[in-house]
Write a protein that holds these residues in place. Sequence first.
Motif, PDB file in Angstrom:
ATOM      1  N   THR A   1      -8.924  27.788  27.884  1.00 10.91           N
ATOM      2  CA  THR A   1      -8.643  26.909  26.751  1.00 10.91           C
ATOM      3  C   THR A   1      -9.583  27.204  25.585  1.00 10.91           C
ATOM      4  O   THR A   1      -9.162  27.219  24.426  1.00 10.91           O
TER       5      THR A   1
ATOM      6  N   ASP B   1      -1.101  22.060  33.264  1.00 10.50           N
ATOM      7  CA  ASP B   1      -2.139  21.500  34.128  1.00 10.50           C
ATOM      8  C   ASP B   1      -1.466  20.614  35.149  1.00 10.50           C
ATOM      9  O   ASP B   1      -0.371  20.110  34.909  1.00 10.50           O
TER      10      ASP B   1
ATOM     11  N   ASP C   1      -6.139  19.483  27.525  1.00  8.91           N
ATOM     12  CA  ASP C   1      -6.070  20.802  26.894  1.00  8.91           C
ATOM     13  C   ASP C   1      -5.148  20.812  25.676  1.00  8.91           C
ATOM     14  O   ASP C   1      -5.493  21.398  24.643  1.00  8.91           O
TER      15      ASP C   1
ATOM     16  N   GLU D   1      -0.560  28.562  28.511  1.00  6.91           N
ATOM     17  CA  GLU D   1      -1.751  28.563  29.369  1.00  6.91           C
ATOM     18  C   GLU D   1      -1.341  28.035  30.730  1.00  6.91           C
ATOM     19  O   GLU D   1      -0.951  26.881  30.881  1.00  6.91           O
TER      20      GLU D   1
ATOM     21  N   VAL E   1      -1.583  27.070  34.920  1.00 10.04           N
ATOM     22  CA  VAL E   1      -2.481  26.271  35.759  1.00 10.04           C
ATOM     23  C   VAL E   1      -3.623  27.164  36.254  1.00 10.04           C
ATOM     24  O   VAL E   1      -3.410  28.329  36.561  1.00 10.04           O
ATOM     25  N   GLY E   2      -4.817  26.623  36.305  1.00  7.16           N
ATOM     26  CA  GLY E   2      -5.977  27.388  36.777  1.00  7.16           C
ATOM     27  C   GLY E   2      -5.849  27.738  38.243  1.00  7.16           C
ATOM     28  O   GLY E   2      -6.011  26.888  39.113  1.00  7.16           O
TER      29      GLY E   2
END
Lengths: 223, 223
Positions: free
Chosen positions: A43, A65, A71, A116, A118-119
């Motif tokens: 981010t 997320d 974010d 972006e 998901v981590g």
Amino acid sequence: MKVQLVSNLLDANSAIAHDLRQGFSRRGIFVLNLMSAPGAGKTTILERTVELLRERLRIAVIEGDICTTIDAERIARQGVPAVQINTEGACHLDAHMIARALETLPLDLLDLLIIENVGNLVCPAEFDLGEDLKAMVISVTEGNDKPAKYPLMFHEARAILANKIDLLPYTNFDLAVLRRDLDELNPEAPLFPVSARTGEGLEAWADWLAAAVKNKQSTTAAD
Amino acid sequence: MKVQLVSNLLDANSAIAHDLRQGFSRRGIFVLNLMSAPGAGKTTILERTVELLRERLRIAVIEGDICTTIDAERIARQGVPAVQINTEGACHLDAHMIARALETLPLDLLDLLIIENVGNLVCPAEFDLGEDLKAMVISVTEGNDKPAKYPLMFHEARAILANKIDLLPYTNFDLAVLRRDLDELNPEAPLFPVSARTGEGLEAWADWLAAAVKNKQSTTAAD
């Protein structure tokens, strides 16, 4: 039975991703799917990238997320449209989620859409989102063993950002070893050593990304 | 259809985990399931934990990774039995994988079995492995937003290690904020600030773990 269903899920995802990709190309939108482990700094990198490119390109961001809108709020502060997808437990974004998020974005007024993910260093690499470019971030604090342990992600990415290089003096991470590992797994992907905190290296990344956007748009216009 | 299958998968996993838990209790083995994002430092913490406890407890380790045997080799150098599970793409360990790995371990000669899960802050929290204790590691380089973004993992853990505190001066991470977030999500879980690199804080964690092992064994013996 289990394998069967996974394969059906991926097939269904691919069909939606195929349609998304056609729609993006028709509109001349370049799409970046950015992936990393939790906390690698995606981010913050995006905040800086938007800052560097928003005068040159019309940008929107989709944030993925499991929960929270932290974010998307951070990105919206940069003055570009930002949508938050909450996967409610799912460990990756899929093409259907993207299709729904697009309904809220001004698609005819965009050059670059950044997603972006998901981590997670595992599952997101398996789901096509209709993007033009998969890129990934590794934080140098994560250690040099990550390409060996998560080879699919490092193989699929077409660009790799090594973030938090301001912390290099305090870790045993070796950028030369990372480059050597990438030469095995993914020799053509450029490696951008960056620090989202100090801004070091981010102009080279942003210029490279802008060139990729322009390249797609000139190809599409020529069709 | 999708939800149905996920639920069946989790039910099947729970049934195997239930049997594993009974077997562990019968033998007086305490089982720790250690989870974190990729690169948070689980393996280095385990090396140090084994070093601190191997004179007091009979320990074995199961290492979970998508591929490679790097981690099991690191642990085996500490002189304890170590088995590597390669999930071959799967983003978490499940109870069936553990059942198969147990076949290679000297179960009648163990006090503590440590399972290092696949590096992933999402999926591993959903799969019961028959453990007595779920613990998780967060690296302070990952940022303070992780409990908000990965609440299931931070809620399920019965102990939380904040690793890489030697890097605190170079980050904007705030341990007091982490403790406050845990007070919301998981007030009873102890927080151990540690540095696997310098060893700081690891004795407190190892002593706490040894006490939990002894507590289970005295309860089991009293039955």
